[in-house]
Design a protein around this motif. Structure first.
Motif, mmCIF file in Angstrom:
data_model
loop_
_atom_site.group_PDB
_atom_site.id
_atom_site.type_symbol
_atom_site.label_atom_id
_atom_site.label_comp_id
_atom_site.label_asym_id
_atom_site.label_seq_id
_atom_site.Cartn_x
_atom_site.Cartn_y
_atom_site.Cartn_z
ATOM 1 N N PHE A 1 0.857 -1.173 0.000
ATOM 2 C CA PHE A 1 0.000 0.000 0.000
ATOM 3 C C PHE A 1 0.900 1.232 0.000
ATOM 4 C CE2 PHE A 1 -4.369 -1.456 0.973
ATOM 5 C CZ PHE A 1 -4.111 -2.794 1.220
ATOM 6 N N GLN B 1 0.812 5.723 0.967
ATOM 7 C CA GLN B 1 0.066 6.856 1.512
ATOM 8 C C GLN B 1 0.834 8.140 1.244
ATOM 9 O OE1 GLN B 1 -1.037 6.451 5.637
ATOM 10 N NE2 GLN B 1 -2.697 7.948 5.408
ATOM 11 N N LYS C 1 -3.502 12.256 2.150
ATOM 12 C CA LYS C 1 -4.381 11.311 1.458
ATOM 13 C C LYS C 1 -4.523 10.029 2.254
ATOM 14 C CE LYS C 1 -3.537 12.973 -3.239
ATOM 15 N NZ LYS C 1 -3.208 12.570 -4.634
ATOM 16 N N GLU C 2 -5.541 9.259 1.913
ATOM 17 C CA GLU C 2 -5.745 7.978 2.565
ATOM 18 C C GLU C 2 -4.768 6.942 2.022
ATOM 19 O OE1 GLU C 2 -10.553 8.341 3.527
ATOM 20 O OE2 GLU C 2 -9.804 6.838 2.121
ATOM 21 N N ARG C 3 -4.550 5.919 2.834
ATOM 22 C CA ARG C 3 -3.705 4.816 2.396
ATOM 23 C C ARG C 3 -4.416 4.081 1.258
ATOM 24 N NH1 ARG C 3 -0.455 1.577 6.915
ATOM 25 N NH2 ARG C 3 -0.140 3.783 7.416
ATOM 26 N N GLU C 4 -3.672 3.808 0.189
ATOM 27 C CA GLU C 4 -4.287 3.168 -0.971
ATOM 28 C C GLU C 4 -3.536 1.912 -1.383
ATOM 29 O OE1 GLU C 4 -4.331 5.567 -4.483
ATOM 30 O OE2 GLU C 4 -2.153 5.789 -4.561
ATOM 31 N N ALA D 1 -3.373 -2.203 -8.566
ATOM 32 C CA ALA D 1 -4.216 -1.027 -8.763
ATOM 33 C C ALA D 1 -4.097 -0.600 -10.224
ATOM 34 C CB ALA D 1 -3.776 0.099 -7.848
ATOM 35 N N ASP E 1 -7.990 -5.070 -1.368
ATOM 36 C CA ASP E 1 -7.516 -3.691 -1.548
ATOM 37 C C ASP E 1 -7.879 -2.782 -0.380
ATOM 38 O OD1 ASP E 1 -10.139 -2.395 -3.714
ATOM 39 O OD2 ASP E 1 -10.200 -3.902 -2.141
ATOM 40 N N LYS E 2 -8.403 -3.320 0.672
ATOM 41 C CA LYS E 2 -8.798 -2.541 1.847
ATOM 42 C C LYS E 2 -7.756 -2.673 2.949
ATOM 43 C CE LYS E 2 -12.853 -1.350 0.170
ATOM 44 N NZ LYS E 2 -12.701 -1.921 -1.179
#
Length: 125
Positions: free
Chosen positions: A37, A39, A43-46, A61, A107-108
């Motif tokens: 992931f 970050q 921004k949020e962690r993606e 992704a 992906d969460k």
């Protein structure tokens, strides 16, 4: 319990490459789904990429498909993220994750129990 330690981050110019590594210890690595992931500030962690225990199945992704490659070496208890054609928008702290709870929400971030401390990737324009 699983301990994860990332390395390989740094400063690179647009178009350059980096390879991140994540060394795992504390549990049978070869049975674990592993993920990366990132970050960026504010921004949020993606989700970036994930790989199943055998390395046969990988998922990415959309933003990194064709440029990033996730792989693993179970003999070395290590997962890698090869990043090519880097862009300034790829600048972020990159985190390794494991302890996936299962199911389809790979992906969460909330689906992963263990996290590394992160490694900074900065892409200059």
């Amino acid at each position: 319990q699983v301990q994860l330690v990332e390395s390989g981050g740094g400063l690179v110019q647009t178009g350059g490459s980096l390879r991140l590594s994540c060394a795992a210890s504390g549990q049978t690595f070869s049975s674990l789904t592993m993920a990366w992931f990132r970050q960026a500030p504010g921004k949020e962690r993606e989700f970036v990429a994930a790989i199943n225990w055998s390395g046969v199945n990988t998922i990415y992704a959309d933003s990194v498909k064709g440029r990033f490659t996730i792989s693993r070496d179970n003999a070395k208890n290590t997962v890698y993220l090869q990043m090519n054609s880097l862009k300034p928008e790829n600048t972020a702290i990159y985190y390794c994750a494991s302890g996936f709870a299962g199911g389809s929400n790979y992906d969460k971030p909330t689906m992963y129990k263990y996290w590394g401390q992160g490694t900074q990737v900065t892409v200059s324009s």
